[in-house]
Write an enzyme that holds these catalytic residues in place. Structure first.
Site, PDB file in Angstrom:
ATOM      1  N   GLY A  46      40.222  42.865  50.881  1.00  0.00           N
ATOM      2  CA  GLY A  46      39.749  41.500  50.662  1.00  0.00           C
ATOM      3  C   GLY A  46      38.437  41.527  49.909  1.00  0.00           C
ATOM      4  O   GLY A  46      37.772  42.571  49.829  1.00  0.00           O
ATOM      5  N   GLN A  51      30.278  38.147  47.611  1.00  0.00           N
ATOM      6  CA  GLN A  51      29.968  39.582  47.558  1.00  0.00           C
ATOM      7  C   GLN A  51      29.721  40.077  46.129  1.00  0.00           C
ATOM      8  O   GLN A  51      29.149  41.143  45.941  1.00  0.00           O
ATOM      9  CB  GLN A  51      31.113  40.395  48.177  1.00  0.00           C
ATOM     10  CG  GLN A  51      31.259  40.173  49.671  1.00  0.00           C
ATOM     11  CD  GLN A  51      32.456  40.911  50.218  1.00  0.00           C
ATOM     12  OE1 GLN A  51      33.572  40.415  50.139  1.00  0.00           O
ATOM     13  NE2 GLN A  51      32.237  42.099  50.749  1.00  0.00           N
ATOM     14  N   CYS A  91      33.566  46.491  55.721  1.00  0.00           N
ATOM     15  CA  CYS A  91      33.111  45.501  54.741  1.00  0.00           C
ATOM     16  C   CYS A  91      32.614  46.257  53.514  1.00  0.00           C
ATOM     17  O   CYS A  91      31.839  47.210  53.646  1.00  0.00           O
ATOM     18  CB  CYS A  91      31.988  44.655  55.331  1.00  0.00           C
ATOM     19  SG  CYS A  91      31.388  43.390  54.194  1.00  0.00           S
ATOM     20  N   LEU A  92      33.053  45.817  52.350  1.00  0.00           N
ATOM     21  CA  LEU A  92      32.642  46.498  51.114  1.00  0.00           C
ATOM     22  C   LEU A  92      31.148  46.326  50.864  1.00  0.00           C
ATOM     23  O   LEU A  92      30.557  47.105  50.120  1.00  0.00           O
ATOM     24  CB  LEU A  92      33.463  45.974  49.929  1.00  0.00           C
ATOM     25  CG  LEU A  92      34.974  46.231  50.051  1.00  0.00           C
ATOM     26  CD1 LEU A  92      35.721  45.592  48.880  1.00  0.00           C
ATOM     27  CD2 LEU A  92      35.287  47.721  50.128  1.00  0.00           C
ATOM     28  N   HIS A 133      37.256  36.906  58.024  1.00  0.00           N
ATOM     29  CA  HIS A 133      36.139  37.732  57.514  1.00  0.00           C
ATOM     30  C   HIS A 133      35.671  37.196  56.143  1.00  0.00           C
ATOM     31  O   HIS A 133      34.466  37.065  55.905  1.00  0.00           O
ATOM     32  CB  HIS A 133      36.642  39.177  57.409  1.00  0.00           C
ATOM     33  CG  HIS A 133      35.669  40.177  56.874  1.00  0.00           C
ATOM     34  ND1 HIS A 133      35.142  41.200  57.632  1.00  0.00           N
ATOM     35  CD2 HIS A 133      35.127  40.335  55.629  1.00  0.00           C
ATOM     36  CE1 HIS A 133      34.321  41.930  56.890  1.00  0.00           C
ATOM     37  NE2 HIS A 133      34.298  41.429  55.661  1.00  0.00           N
ATOM     38  N   GLU A 134      36.633  36.869  55.274  1.00  0.00           N
ATOM     39  CA  GLU A 134      36.266  36.422  53.914  1.00  0.00           C
ATOM     40  C   GLU A 134      35.695  34.997  53.925  1.00  0.00           C
ATOM     41  O   GLU A 134      34.758  34.704  53.174  1.00  0.00           O
ATOM     42  CB  GLU A 134      37.475  36.508  52.969  1.00  0.00           C
ATOM     43  CG  GLU A 134      38.116  37.880  52.835  1.00  0.00           C
ATOM     44  CD  GLU A 134      37.158  39.014  52.529  1.00  0.00           C
ATOM     45  OE1 GLU A 134      36.076  38.759  51.969  1.00  0.00           O
ATOM     46  OE2 GLU A 134      37.490  40.168  52.884  1.00  0.00           O
ATOM     47  N   HIS A 137      32.174  35.198  54.764  1.00  0.00           N
ATOM     48  CA  HIS A 137      31.329  35.549  53.606  1.00  0.00           C
ATOM     49  C   HIS A 137      30.955  34.284  52.821  1.00  0.00           C
ATOM     50  O   HIS A 137      29.803  34.121  52.409  1.00  0.00           O
ATOM     51  CB  HIS A 137      32.056  36.509  52.665  1.00  0.00           C
ATOM     52  CG  HIS A 137      31.936  37.966  53.023  1.00  0.00           C
ATOM     53  ND1 HIS A 137      30.725  38.596  53.187  1.00  0.00           N
ATOM     54  CD2 HIS A 137      32.878  38.931  53.212  1.00  0.00           C
ATOM     55  CE1 HIS A 137      30.927  39.880  53.470  1.00  0.00           C
ATOM     56  NE2 HIS A 137      32.221  40.104  53.499  1.00  0.00           N
TER      57      HIS A 137
HETATM   58  O1  K1U Z   1      35.278  41.574  52.641  1.00  0.00           O
HETATM   59  C1  K1U Z   1      35.230  42.775  52.513  1.00  0.00           C
HETATM   60  O2  K1U Z   1      34.160  43.342  52.513  1.00  0.00           O
HETATM   61  C2  K1U Z   1      36.493  43.586  52.371  1.00  0.00           C
HETATM   62  C3  K1U Z   1      36.939  44.226  53.675  1.00  0.00           C
HETATM   63  C4  K1U Z   1      37.961  43.324  54.342  1.00  0.00           C
HETATM   64  C5  K1U Z   1      38.264  43.582  55.770  1.00  0.00           C
HETATM   65  C6  K1U Z   1      38.631  44.829  56.240  1.00  0.00           C
HETATM   66  C7  K1U Z   1      38.942  45.037  57.567  1.00  0.00           C
HETATM   67  C8  K1U Z   1      38.896  43.973  58.434  1.00  0.00           C
HETATM   68  C9  K1U Z   1      38.520  42.753  57.980  1.00  0.00           C
HETATM   69  C10 K1U Z   1      38.215  42.543  56.654  1.00  0.00           C
HETATM   70  C11 K1U Z   1      37.546  45.583  53.336  1.00  0.00           C
HETATM   71  O3  K1U Z   1      38.496  45.676  52.637  1.00  0.00           O
HETATM   72  S1  K1U Z   1      36.786  46.996  54.007  1.00  0.00           S
HETATM   73  C12 K1U Z   1      37.838  48.333  53.449  1.00  0.00           C
HETATM   74  C13 K1U Z   1      39.132  48.421  54.185  1.00  0.00           C
HETATM   75  O4  K1U Z   1      39.295  47.843  55.231  1.00  0.00           O
HETATM   76  C14 K1U Z   1      40.248  49.228  53.629  1.00  0.00           C
HETATM   77  C15 K1U Z   1      40.077  50.033  52.543  1.00  0.00           C
HETATM   78  C16 K1U Z   1      41.141  50.775  52.042  1.00  0.00           C
HETATM   79  C17 K1U Z   1      42.376  50.689  52.624  1.00  0.00           C
HETATM   80  C18 K1U Z   1      42.548  49.904  53.719  1.00  0.00           C
HETATM   81  C19 K1U Z   1      41.493  49.157  54.226  1.00  0.00           C
HETATM   82 ZN    ZN Z   2      33.092  41.897  54.004  1.00  0.00          ZN
END
Ligand code: K1U
Ligand code: ZN
Length: 167
Positions: A46, A51, A91-92, A133-134, A137
């Site tokens: 996401g 972000q 979270c990225l 989560h998004e 943000h």
């Molecule tokens: O919003 C963001 O920062 C993105 C975030 C979204 C998210 C992940 C987990 C739970 C709730 C919301 C991410 O994508 S973090 C990276 C991640 O979860 C992932 C990366 C590679 C493969 C699978 C998952």
């Molecule tokens: Zn996030």
């Protein structure tokens, strides 16, 4: 297509409340496309416009295994929430940190698609978590704010140390 730089917590710009999109035009479609490319490259499931320092209500999500189910939500509104689930979130904008958060198990979301058409979607499990989560943000909230202040301070110290090492 372009990769967009992702803001890192505790950047104050992550606490900006995003404004609704007035018209879904080519500029918004370009933003969706760039955000999708940035999310896939990260990699993540996401990304919210906040972000990438764009303060408009746009999110992209793809929780599929094979990156085949891109979902763009413009002006998303969570209109129903029920149940409860607890799972690890990442979270990225907070790289390398994964913590448990409790959220609704099901949400119904209303949004516009890339053609500016209104639609509603029922989401459960990981998709429901990701939408919550998004949308947080877009409201200027980062997932670590659900944690204790002790944990938040530890995370800030960890990220600051990492930033010093990589500088
Ligand atoms: O919003 C963001 O920062 C993105 C975030 C979204 C998210 C992940 C987990 C739970 C709730 C919301 C991410 O994508 S973090 C990276 C991640 O979860 C992932 C990366 C590679 C493969 C699978 C998952
Ligand atoms: Zn996030």
């Amino acid at each position: 297509m372009a990769l967009l730089p992702i803001l890192r917590y505790p950047d104050a710009r992550l606490h900006t409340s995003a404004a609704p999109v007035a018209v879904v035009d080519d500029g918004i479609r370009q933003l969706v496309s760039d955000m999708a490319e940035t999310m896939y490259e990260a990699p993540g499931i996401g990304l919210a416009a906040t972000q990438v320092n764009v303060h408009q209500r746009v999110i992209v999500i793809d929780v599929s295994e094979d990156k085949s189910a891109l979902l763009a939500l413009i002006n998303p509104e969570i209109i129903e929430r029920d149940g409860e689930q607890t799972g690890e979130e990442g979270c990225l904008s907070v790289p390398g940190i994964y913590e448990k958060v409790t959220r609704a198990e099901h949400v119904r979301v209303r949004a516009l698609n890339e053609r500016g058409e209104r639609f509603e979607l029922d989401a459960h499990g990981l998709l429901a978590v990701c939408i919550q989560h998004e949308v947080d943000h877009l409201d200027g909230k980062v997932f670590v704010e659900y944690l204790s202040s002790l944990k938040v301070n530890l995370i800030k110290r960890k990220l600051a140390k990492k930033a010093r090492i990589t500088a």
